[in-house]
Design a protein around this motif. Structure first.
Motif, PDB file in Angstrom:
ATOM      1  N   TYR A 103      -4.512   4.256  -0.594  1.00 46.93           N
ATOM      2  CA  TYR A 103      -4.590   3.337   0.311  1.00 46.93           C
ATOM      3  C   TYR A 103      -5.248   1.915  -0.438  1.00 46.93           C
ATOM      4  O   TYR A 103      -5.007   1.793  -2.100  1.00 46.93           O
ATOM      5  N   ALA A 104      -5.866   0.829  -0.215  1.00 49.41           N
ATOM      6  CA  ALA A 104      -6.169  -0.461  -0.542  1.00 49.41           C
ATOM      7  C   ALA A 104      -8.151  -0.235  -0.702  1.00 49.41           C
ATOM      8  O   ALA A 104      -8.332  -1.489  -1.196  1.00 49.41           O
ATOM      9  N   ILE A 122       0.503  -1.545   0.082  1.00 45.71           N
ATOM     10  CA  ILE A 122       0.164   0.066   0.063  1.00 45.71           C
ATOM     11  C   ILE A 122       0.520   1.701   0.153  1.00 45.71           C
ATOM     12  O   ILE A 122       1.806   1.907   0.887  1.00 45.71           O
ATOM     13  N   LEU A 179      -5.617   2.785   6.295  1.00 46.78           N
ATOM     14  CA  LEU A 179      -4.998   1.800   5.627  1.00 46.78           C
ATOM     15  C   LEU A 179      -5.198   0.544   6.492  1.00 46.78           C
ATOM     16  O   LEU A 179      -5.261  -0.385   6.444  1.00 46.78           O
ATOM     17  N   SER A 184       3.387  -1.873   4.278  1.00 54.11           N
ATOM     18  CA  SER A 184       3.244  -0.563   3.512  1.00 54.11           C
ATOM     19  C   SER A 184       4.340   0.261   4.495  1.00 54.11           C
ATOM     20  O   SER A 184       4.183  -0.012   5.309  1.00 54.11           O
TER      21      SER A 184
END
Length: 297
Positions: free
Chosen positions: A186-187, A133, A238, A199
């Protein structure tokens, strides 16, 4: 700034130019002046270390002197060597950089080390799936794919320039067939399950950024540095996303700033993850890689 042309005039030897540059960098307060001088001379002359040693007495050609002069002035202005060269080694692998990517740092290798420890403890019978990420240059993801044969990974980033850099690095390392890259926050665009989520998010408190070294604050992308008022904005975003996308038994591993590990663990626990090991420290003894796993139902 005093010009360095007298140090790098054509006719001077490679060795004398290297020594002159190292002395000038040291006088300017540059850290590791000898190493920086060696790297810059090697790049300017297109020579590796062996070539620099065997050709130490060779005289500089005019174009070499001019190129070294330009590199020297940039370093004296506190531009990092990796930015000047456009590349940096990470995990023993070469990575191209761009203005949208951080310079990979040795501290971040701690995340790779911990991820590999967890992988070796819990080797899956299926193809390993990894998400990185905020991938930047792709350093963490591609280092893991290099070490885990057969694994597949996806990296996310908000920056299209960073994603192009990561794709180019994957291709250069022969990993393009096992890596994909997605533009998202982010995801948000990912679908699990993933066995590992890793990450290195932005974690510098906003008020601290002006206090960073010139090399960092003026040359690293602020998007990859600024963690909000308290430094935890990225973790708050995240960690819940990662928790939702982890496979049962899967692990989340993030890089932490100094003094942040305990608060990050609290955020992980709040996202229904289990912290089952202490953070892994970097070479300076700072807890750097923080992990948690998703318990099976």
């Amino acid at each position: 700034m005093v010009p360095l042309a007298t140090d790098f005039d054509p006719g001077h030897s490679i060795e004398s130019a290297r020594r002159a540059l190292a002395a000038r960098l040291q006088s300017a307060g540059i850290e590791q002046p000898a190493l920086d001088a060696r790297l810059l001379v090697g790049a300017a002359l297109r020579l590796d270390l062996t070539g620099m040693v065997t050709q130490a007495a060779r005289q500089l050609a005019p174009e070499e002197a001019a190129r070294l002069e330009a590199y020297a002035q940039r370093r004296l202005a506190h531009e990092p060597v990796a930015r000047i060269l456009g590349a940096r080694e990470f995990w023993g692998l070469p990575f191209q950089l761009s203005e949208a990517t951080l310079v990979p740092r040795p501290d971040t290798e701690t995340v790779v080390e911990l991820a590999l420890e967890i992988f070796r403890e819990r080797q899956a019978s299926h193809q390993m799936r990894i998400a990185d990420i905020g991938t930047g240059s792709g350093a963490i993801l591609l280092a893991l794919l290099h070490e885990i044969p057969g694994a597949f990974g996806v990296g996310t980033d908000l920056s299209l320039t960073a994603l192009k850099t990561a794709r180019d690095n994957a291709a250069a390392l022969g990993l393009a067939d096992r890596a994909s890259f997605v533009a998202c926050s982010y995801a948000a665009a990912l679908r699990g399950p993933f066995d590992l989520v890793v990450s290195n998010p932005p974690y510098i408190p906003s008020a601290e950024i002006p206090k960073l070294s010139i090399e960092v604050r003026e040359h690293d992308p602020h998007l990859a540095l600024d963690g909000g008022n308290d430094g935890y904005d990225a973790y708050r975003a995240l960690i819940p996303q990662a928790s939702e996308r982890l496979a049962p038994g899967g692990a989340l591993i993030v890089e932490a700033g100094q003094g942040q590990a305990r608060n990050i663990e609290t955020l992980m626990i709040a996202a229904a993850l289990v912290v089952d090991r202490p953070p892994k420290a970097d070479l300076a003894g700072i807890p750097r890689a923080v992990s948690a796993r998703k318990m099976p139902p």
